[in-house]
Structures are given as C-alpha cells and as structure tokens.
Write a protein that holds these residues in place. Sequence first.
Motif, short mmCIF file in Angstrom:
data_model
loop_
_atom_site.label_atom_id
_atom_site.label_comp_id
_atom_site.label_asym_id
_atom_site.label_seq_id
_atom_site.Cartn_x
_atom_site.Cartn_y
_atom_site.Cartn_z
N GLN A 36 5.69 10.02 -11.69
CA GLN A 36 6.09 11.37 -11.28
C GLN A 36 4.86 12.28 -11.22
O GLN A 36 3.90 12.08 -11.98
N ARG A 37 4.93 13.23 -10.33
CA ARG A 37 3.86 14.24 -10.19
C ARG A 37 2.48 13.56 -10.17
O ARG A 37 1.63 13.80 -11.02
N THR A 38 2.28 12.72 -9.18
CA THR A 38 1.06 11.92 -9.13
C THR A 38 -0.20 12.78 -9.16
O THR A 38 -0.23 13.91 -8.64
N GLU A 39 -1.23 12.22 -9.75
CA GLU A 39 -2.54 12.86 -9.83
C GLU A 39 -3.56 11.91 -9.17
O GLU A 39 -3.33 10.71 -9.06
N GLN A 40 -4.69 12.47 -8.80
CA GLN A 40 -5.70 11.64 -8.14
C GLN A 40 -6.17 10.50 -9.05
O GLN A 40 -6.50 9.41 -8.59
N GLY A 41 -6.15 10.71 -10.33
CA GLY A 41 -6.53 9.68 -11.29
C GLY A 41 -5.57 8.52 -11.36
O GLY A 41 -5.87 7.49 -11.98
N ASP A 42 -4.41 8.66 -10.74
CA ASP A 42 -3.44 7.57 -10.71
C ASP A 42 -3.78 6.55 -9.62
O ASP A 42 -3.17 5.48 -9.56
N SER A 43 -4.72 6.88 -8.76
CA SER A 43 -5.11 5.96 -7.69
C SER A 43 -5.65 4.67 -8.31
O SER A 43 -6.59 4.69 -9.10
N ALA A 44 -5.04 3.58 -7.95
CA ALA A 44 -5.37 2.28 -8.56
C ALA A 44 -4.54 1.20 -7.89
O ALA A 44 -3.66 1.49 -7.07
N MET A 45 -4.81 -0.05 -8.29
CA MET A 45 -3.95 -1.17 -7.92
C MET A 45 -2.98 -1.39 -9.08
O MET A 45 -3.42 -1.50 -10.24
N TYR A 46 -1.69 -1.45 -8.78
CA TYR A 46 -0.69 -1.70 -9.81
C TYR A 46 -0.20 -3.13 -9.63
O TYR A 46 0.34 -3.49 -8.59
N LEU A 47 -0.40 -3.92 -10.68
CA LEU A 47 -0.11 -5.34 -10.63
C LEU A 47 1.10 -5.67 -11.51
O LEU A 47 1.25 -5.13 -12.59
N CYS A 48 1.89 -6.57 -11.03
CA CYS A 48 3.04 -7.06 -11.77
C CYS A 48 2.83 -8.55 -12.03
O CYS A 48 2.28 -9.27 -11.19
N HIS A 103 0.85 -1.19 0.00
CA HIS A 103 0.00 0.00 0.00
C HIS A 103 0.89 1.24 0.00
O HIS A 103 1.94 1.25 0.64
N LYS A 104 0.42 2.27 -0.73
CA LYS A 104 1.15 3.53 -0.75
C LYS A 104 0.13 4.66 -0.78
O LYS A 104 -0.75 4.69 -1.64
N ILE A 105 0.25 5.56 0.18
CA ILE A 105 -0.58 6.75 0.21
C ILE A 105 0.34 7.93 -0.02
O ILE A 105 1.38 8.06 0.64
N THR A 106 -0.03 8.79 -0.96
CA THR A 106 0.82 9.92 -1.27
C THR A 106 -0.03 11.15 -1.55
O THR A 106 -1.24 11.05 -1.78
N LYS A 107 0.59 12.29 -1.52
CA LYS A 107 -0.11 13.53 -1.84
C LYS A 107 0.07 13.84 -3.32
O LYS A 107 1.12 13.54 -3.92
N ARG A 108 -0.92 14.45 -3.87
CA ARG A 108 -0.87 14.84 -5.28
C ARG A 108 0.40 15.64 -5.55
O ARG A 108 0.78 16.52 -4.77
N GLY A 109 1.06 15.30 -6.65
CA GLY A 109 2.28 16.01 -7.02
C GLY A 109 3.56 15.33 -6.59
O GLY A 109 4.64 15.67 -7.08
N GLN A 110 3.45 14.36 -5.69
CA GLN A 110 4.64 13.62 -5.24
C GLN A 110 4.97 12.51 -6.22
O GLN A 110 4.13 12.07 -7.00
N ASN A 111 6.23 12.07 -6.17
CA ASN A 111 6.66 10.93 -6.98
C ASN A 111 6.60 9.66 -6.14
O ASN A 111 6.85 9.69 -4.93
N VAL A 112 6.25 8.56 -6.80
CA VAL A 112 6.23 7.26 -6.11
C VAL A 112 6.93 6.22 -6.97
O VAL A 112 6.95 6.33 -8.20
#
Lengths: 116, 111
Positions: free
Chosen positions: A80-92, A10-19
């Motif tokens: 980079q520069r995360t947006e709220q629309g990037d919220s999702a599950m990222y699967l590998c 799990h990762k919680i970040t603020k908009r604009g941050q890089n993950v």
Amino acid sequence: DTGVSQNPRHKITKRGQNVTFRCDPISEHNRLYWYRQTLGQGPEFLTYFQNEAQLEKSRLLSDRFSAERPKGSFSTLEIQRTEQGDSAMYLCASSLGTSGTKNIQYFGAGTRLSVL
Amino acid sequence: DAKTTQPPSMDCAEGRAANLPCNHSTISGNEYVYWYRQIHSQGPQYIIHGLKNNETNEMASLIITEDRKSSTLILPHATLRDTAVYYCIVSPTGTASKLTFGTGTRLQVTL
C-alpha cells in the motif's frame, strides 16, 4: 509448466498507489516464501507461509506490506502507498517442507516493481 | 547477516572446470550447505546441497571439508549458459529454513 508462477512479471506504478502481486506455488508444496531483491544484492527474506498460516515476517515487511495465502494455495503480496524505495524484484518460492531435500526452495521468475 | 563468504567474481574458460569456493566457518552441526545460482533476470535456481559428505548430481559436485568450515562447488565442464551469480547458503533443517543470501560470486564463462 509446473514451476512457481508469478504475475505480473513487471509492474510500473506511481508513488502512493497500491499494488498486488500473485504467486502460484508448485502443486502440493505446503511452504511458500516471499523475498525481495534490489540491484546488486542477493534476495532478502520477507515472509513465509505453511499452508494458509503466515508463520514468520521479516522486519523488512513494514505495515504497508501484507501477504495472504487463502486456502493454502496461491499467495498475494500487497504493497500500500508505494514508495520509490519499494522498487525491487519480488520473488516467490515454494517447498515441500523443511527436512533435507524437502527444504529445497523453487523460485519463480519474480515480479519487477518500478515505483515512479 | 550472511553466514558465508564468497569471492565477488570469477572467470572460467568454456569447457574447463569452474571451482567456486565458500567459507562458512561458523556453520552449526545441523546446518546444510546449499548452492543456488541466478541467471540474469531469472529467479534463483537450486543446484545442490550437502551436510558433510561430498555430493554429486547432474549439475555439479559439492566438496565439503572435513571440518565443514568451507566448501567448493565444482561445475565440471562450464558452458556459456553457466554464467550467473552463485550463492552459497547455510541453512538449518527442521526449522523455517528461510534462505539467507549473501552477494554471491559472479561467474563469467568465456570462450
């Protein structure tokens, strides 16, 4: 555990941050895939690697997204520069190859990203 | 675009067979039918795949019609742990073979 491993879960970040997310595939699997899944939808393909070469990228993968697989082992996905629309599950997922049984993809448990 | 059509949801009583249909009327000759499932909060799990013959493994059976335009996944004795979203996917062999998921069938197994 010899399955596909993803970190963090799990990762919680603020908009604009890089993950950055990490994926460790099953040993000896030369293909590695990244997918994204939003609520209520099936996973969507983002990109894949054969060994260290990134061979295909989806149109979903905007310029803010970059993936690497140095030395053909683990892979990282950076947003980079995360947006709220990037919220999702990222699967590998990883697989041995593309012929019949070798194309079976084994998935990790995913990294759930929440952008506030 | 997903190349398969599945019912959005199905129910099955525990201990009974669950038969999950999938329509893939535009399937090409070199495309396999794959079934995956996704239990809540987990990654998709491979179940079975086939080209034109029926297949069986320890998890399920796959019945493919002779014209290959549809298939049925059979869980012979469903348990509560089989409650999941089941995805039917067609994918060519010998290429990148990225998986194109649809929205799948949500199977609810009840007591």
